[in-house]
Design a protein around this motif. Structure first.
Motif, PDB file in Angstrom:
ATOM      1  N   LYS A 143       2.684   5.966  -8.493  1.00 57.51           N
ATOM      2  CA  LYS A 143       3.082   4.638  -8.025  1.00 57.51           C
ATOM      3  C   LYS A 143       4.153   4.763  -6.950  1.00 57.51           C
ATOM      4  O   LYS A 143       4.134   4.052  -5.954  1.00 57.51           O
ATOM      5  CB  LYS A 143       3.601   3.797  -9.192  1.00 57.51           C
ATOM      6  CG  LYS A 143       3.964   2.392  -8.797  1.00 57.51           C
ATOM      7  CD  LYS A 143       4.414   1.562  -9.969  1.00 57.51           C
ATOM      8  CE  LYS A 143       4.790   0.169  -9.513  1.00 57.51           C
ATOM      9  NZ  LYS A 143       5.299  -0.642 -10.596  1.00 57.51           N
TER      10      LYS A 143
ATOM     11  N   LEU B 153      -4.009   5.677   3.686  1.00 59.31           N
ATOM     12  CA  LEU B 153      -4.376   4.443   3.007  1.00 59.31           C
ATOM     13  C   LEU B 153      -5.768   4.007   3.444  1.00 59.31           C
ATOM     14  O   LEU B 153      -6.231   4.354   4.531  1.00 59.31           O
ATOM     15  CB  LEU B 153      -3.381   3.325   3.338  1.00 59.31           C
ATOM     16  CG  LEU B 153      -1.997   3.416   2.732  1.00 59.31           C
ATOM     17  CD1 LEU B 153      -1.099   2.334   3.306  1.00 59.31           C
ATOM     18  CD2 LEU B 153      -2.054   3.307   1.213  1.00 59.31           C
TER      19      LEU B 153
ATOM     20  N   GLU C  78       2.567   5.790  -3.737  1.00 58.67           N
ATOM     21  CA  GLU C  78       1.831   4.660  -3.172  1.00 58.67           C
ATOM     22  C   GLU C  78       2.793   3.687  -2.491  1.00 58.67           C
ATOM     23  O   GLU C  78       2.526   3.206  -1.393  1.00 58.67           O
ATOM     24  CB  GLU C  78       1.025   3.952  -4.266  1.00 58.67           C
ATOM     25  CG  GLU C  78       0.146   2.840  -3.766  1.00 58.67           C
ATOM     26  CD  GLU C  78      -1.042   3.296  -2.931  1.00 58.67           C
ATOM     27  OE1 GLU C  78      -1.609   2.443  -2.216  1.00 58.67           O
ATOM     28  OE2 GLU C  78      -1.405   4.485  -2.968  1.00 58.67           O
TER      29      GLU C  78
END
Length: 136
Positions: free
Chosen positions: A92, A120, A95
Motif C-alpha cells: 500500500k 501505473l 502504491e
C-alpha cells in the motif's frame, strides 16, 4: 520481567518493536506471568486494545485468553498473519508513492509516459488527472 506484574508487562510491550516481536512478548506474558489476577489481565488487554492496531490487538487477546499449550502453537500461526499484514502495508505504501509521483508529473508529462515511468495502469493515471483537474 522479574516482578511479573501489570507495570512490568506494559513496559515489556510498550517499546518500538515489530508486530512479531510484540506477539512473542505477549506469549511471554501468557506463559510466565502466571500470578496475574483476572483484573490485572483485563487491564493489560484493555491497554493493548487502546494502543495497538486492531488485528494485532485481537491476536494478542487470543494469546492471553488461550491455555499454555495453545499459546505455544498459536504464536507460530500468528507470525504468518503478521507477515502478511506487513506485506500489505508495504504494498500500500509503494502504491501511495506511485500515486503521489504521478500527481507530481501531471503538469510536465503526458498520461502514457507517466503510466510507463511510474508503473501505473494508464486508466489510473487518467483518473488521477481528472480528479486533479476537477479539484482545481
Amino acid at each position: 520481567m522479574e516482578n511479573k506484574n501489570v507495570t512490568s508487562a506494559i513496559f515489556l510491550l510498550d517499546q518500538k518493536i515489530t508486530p512479531i516481536e510484540f506477539l512473542e512478548r505477549v506469549k511471554t506474558l501468557a506463559l510466565f506471568f502466571d500470578k496475574l489476577t483476572k483484573e490485572e489481565l483485563k487491564a493489560i488487554k484493555h491497554w493493548i486494545k487502546n494502543t495497538t492496531e486492531d488485528r494485532l490487538a485481537e491476536k494478542a487477546r487470543e494469546v492471553l485468553d488461550a491455555s499454555k499449550e495453545e499459546v505455544k502453537n498459536m504464536v507460530a500461526n500468528n507470525a504468518f498473519i503478521i507477515k502478511e499484514m506487513e506485506e500489505k502495508a508495504e504494498k500500500k505504501g509503494r502504491e501511495e508513492e506511485k500515486l503521489e509521483l504521478a500527481r507530481n508529473l501531471l503538469d510536465i508529462l503526458d498520461d502514457e509516459t507517466i503510466a510507463s515511468k511510474v508503473g501505473l495502469n494508464i486508466d489510473k493515471v487518467i483518473k488521477i488527472r481528472k480528479e486533479t483537474e476537477a479539484g482545481q
